[in-house]
Design an enzyme around this catalytic site. Structure first.
Site, mmCIF file in Angstrom:
data_model
loop_
_atom_site.group_PDB
_atom_site.id
_atom_site.type_symbol
_atom_site.label_atom_id
_atom_site.label_comp_id
_atom_site.label_asym_id
_atom_site.label_seq_id
_atom_site.Cartn_x
_atom_site.Cartn_y
_atom_site.Cartn_z
ATOM 1 C CG LEU A 1 -53.313 -0.379 33.859
ATOM 2 C CD1 LEU A 1 -52.130 -0.223 32.925
ATOM 3 C CD2 LEU A 1 -54.352 0.701 33.585
ATOM 4 C CE1 TYR A 2 -53.866 -2.842 42.587
ATOM 5 C CE2 TYR A 2 -53.412 -5.181 42.291
ATOM 6 C CZ TYR A 2 -53.489 -4.063 43.105
ATOM 7 O OH TYR A 2 -53.169 -4.180 44.436
ATOM 8 C CB ALA A 3 -50.400 -6.753 37.721
#
Ligand SMILES: O=C(O)[C@H]1O[C@H](OP(=O)(O)OP(=O)(O)OC[C@H]2O[C@@H](n3ccc(=O)[nH]c3=O)[C@H](O)[C@@H]2O)[C@H](O)[C@@H](O)[C@H]1O
Length: 495
Positions: free
Chosen positions: A274-276
């Site tokens: 999700l960070y990416a």
């Protein structure tokens, strides 16, 4: 009157006044004078309300007036002279309001002083996430060359806030003010642009960490998506003139890409975490604000940046801590049996890339007044990596030598938690457009990190001796050892 209503009336009126209430209680209890009871009940309610309003106003003035926190230790604000009224976004961290010093003339003066360039032709940069790792180093480097810098940071507790405070003190010592403020506070951002015609925004505030995104997904949306939009909204629609924006994207946008080295032309539509995904979303959002509002925007894809004053949530940092304390460390092995590899990039190289990107950003072409743009503005994205991936096991071996202690290693299959097996940057575009050339090997960079680490945590390591051994320089004389130590300390404080 029903018995329970009469009882309630008695209860309320008992609070109204001493002797009168006693008399009243008797009368109400007898049920004879109901109309007098409701009249007094009304008066008691009004009195109680007034008392509550008074208490609330006395104890919580910050909720009724706008607070801007001045927290570099440089100067003071004017209590109660709130700069302007505001609401706080639900997305904001509450940390900023805790020990507020109010805005006002002194606060505004400090903001202007920090943001003012010290040299002709210097730029004025608003640095978000200024008490973060990259933010601190970039702010110091900008200030060192005479640019104006104003920092923002919300000092959240994702990792040790005391480390962020220490960075803030370091910056204060160099004349850089870092405000306790959240990027989702649009009205504060507007106020800052009213005070200072920032030429650039270096937007580094973000929720970092690849694996933590599974634990706290909403914080990534709040910082990396909503926060970015808030910054771009203010830059596009309020700032006059519009600044150029340089912001932190991430190598993680390459996700499941297997073409290497990673080039800006490669696919970035398969994020592994999700960070990416939020960083990829940021790149799409940047396109929109460039397209509609003419904002000059440059995204920088950082590759596992490390060094002095680094992030304790990153593997090299918490591995060093664990090695020193004798705790076990877990190393991930990729599905093909190979060690995980990273294109570890030293902070000084990344800082040069950030400053190069700022210096070549070009101007925004829109106007917040007319809402129109005069023509296309630059929209750029660059890899800032080291161009030489190193297995994580090798990184641990270097740390072991520098720390003079063996790690207690546990090797496991890489969990499916957003991690990717390797990263490798192609930096041709950054080299061409602003001369980006990483020059620091992992051995040299980790030596600088360990020098700082030992100093910061007051560890008794014979760092120069160990460092020299790793660098293959033989046993240093005491004078060359102390020279080395001084050089490392100067670098960690000025890069
Ligand atoms: O370039 C980025 O865009 C990102 O870089 C960084 O992410 P990563 O490259 O994943 O760094 P980091 O967590 O230090 O793990 C390093 C290595 O150790 C391995 N690793 C990790 C933890 C562990 O317990 N064991 C292990 O083997 C792990 O498998 C990996 O191979 C930033 O944190 C991120 O915010 C973002 O900026």
């Amino acid at each position: 009157m029903p018995a329970d209503a009469a009882a309630k009336g008695m209860k309320l009126e008992r609070y109204a006044s001493g002797a009168g209430a006693m008399l009243l209680l008797r009368r109400v209890a007898s049920g004879k004078v109901v109309s007098a009871s409701s009249h007094l009940l009304f008066r008691a309610t009004v009195l109680a309300t007034l008392a509550l309003v008074f208490l609330f106003t006395f104890h919580y003035p910050s909720l009724l007036s706008r607070s801007f926190t001045l927290s570099s230790g440089a100067g003071g604000g004017e209590g109660g002279a709130a700069a302007h009224a505001s609401h706080r976004s639900l997305l904001m961290s509450s940390s900023a309001s805790a020990a507020s010093v109010y805005g006002g003339a002194a606060w505004e003066k400090e903001v202007r002083r920090s943001a003012k360039p010290r040299k002709d032709g210097g730029i004025a940069v608003l640095v978000t996430g200024a008490a973060g790792f990259v933010g601190t180093h970039c702010s110091l480097a900008l200030r060192a060359r005479g640019d104006g810098v104003l920092g923002l940071d919300n000092f959240n507790a994702y990792y040790d806030p005391e480390l962020k405070r220490a960075r803030q003190r370091l910056l204060a010592g160099r004349g850089v003010l870092v405000l306790d403020a959240d990027i989702n506070d649009a009205l504060l951002l507007e106020k800052l642009f009213d005070l200072v015609p920032f030429t650039h925004v270096l937007h580094l505030a973000a929720q970092a960490g690849v694996r933590y995104a599974m634990e706290a997904p909403q914080t990534y949306v709040a910082s990396n998506v909503a926060g970015l939009v808030t910054v771009l909204e203010v830059a596009a629609k309020h700032a006059d003139p519009q600044p150029a924006i340089v912001w932190a994207s991430s190598s993680s946008v390459y996700g499941l890409n297997t073409d290497a080295p990673f080039s800006e032309e490669h696919r970035t539509d398969r994020p592994a975490s999700l960070y990416a995904a939020t960083k990829k979303a940021g790149e799409a959002i940047a396109h929109t604000y460039n397209h509609i509002y003419g904002l000059s925007i440059t995204g920088l894809r950082f590759f596992t940046v490390y060094g002095p004053w680094g992030r304790p949530d990153m593997a090299y940092f918490f591995f060093a801590k664990s090695i020193v304390s004798g705790e076990p460390i877990t190393l991930f092995r990729a599905a093909d049996g190979a060690d995980a590899r990273r294109d570890f990039t030293y902070i000084d190289d990344v800082v040069k890339g950030c400053l190069g990107a700022l210096d070549t950003s070009g101007k925004s072409t829109g106007s917040s007044k007319s809402g129109k743009k005069s023509g296309p503005a630059p929209l750029r994205v660059y890899n800032l990596g080291n161009t030489s991936p190193v297995p994580v096991t090798r990184m641990v071996a270097i740390l072991e030598k520098l720390l003079g202690k063996k790690a207690n290693k546990r090797i496991v299959a890489m969990p499916s938690n957003g991690d990717v097996p390797f990263t490798h940057a192609n930096v041709t575009h950054a080299a061409h457009d602003f001369g980006y050339r990483p020059t620091t090997s992992l051995d040299a960079g980790l030596r600088h990190f360990v020098d700082w680490f030992a100093d910061y945590y007051k560890l008794k390591l014979d760092v120069p001796k160990i460092a020299a051994k790793v660098a293959g320089a033989g046993k240093p004389s005491s004078s060359s050892a102390s020279k080395k130590k001084k050089k490392a300390a100067a670098m960690s404080a000025s890069s």
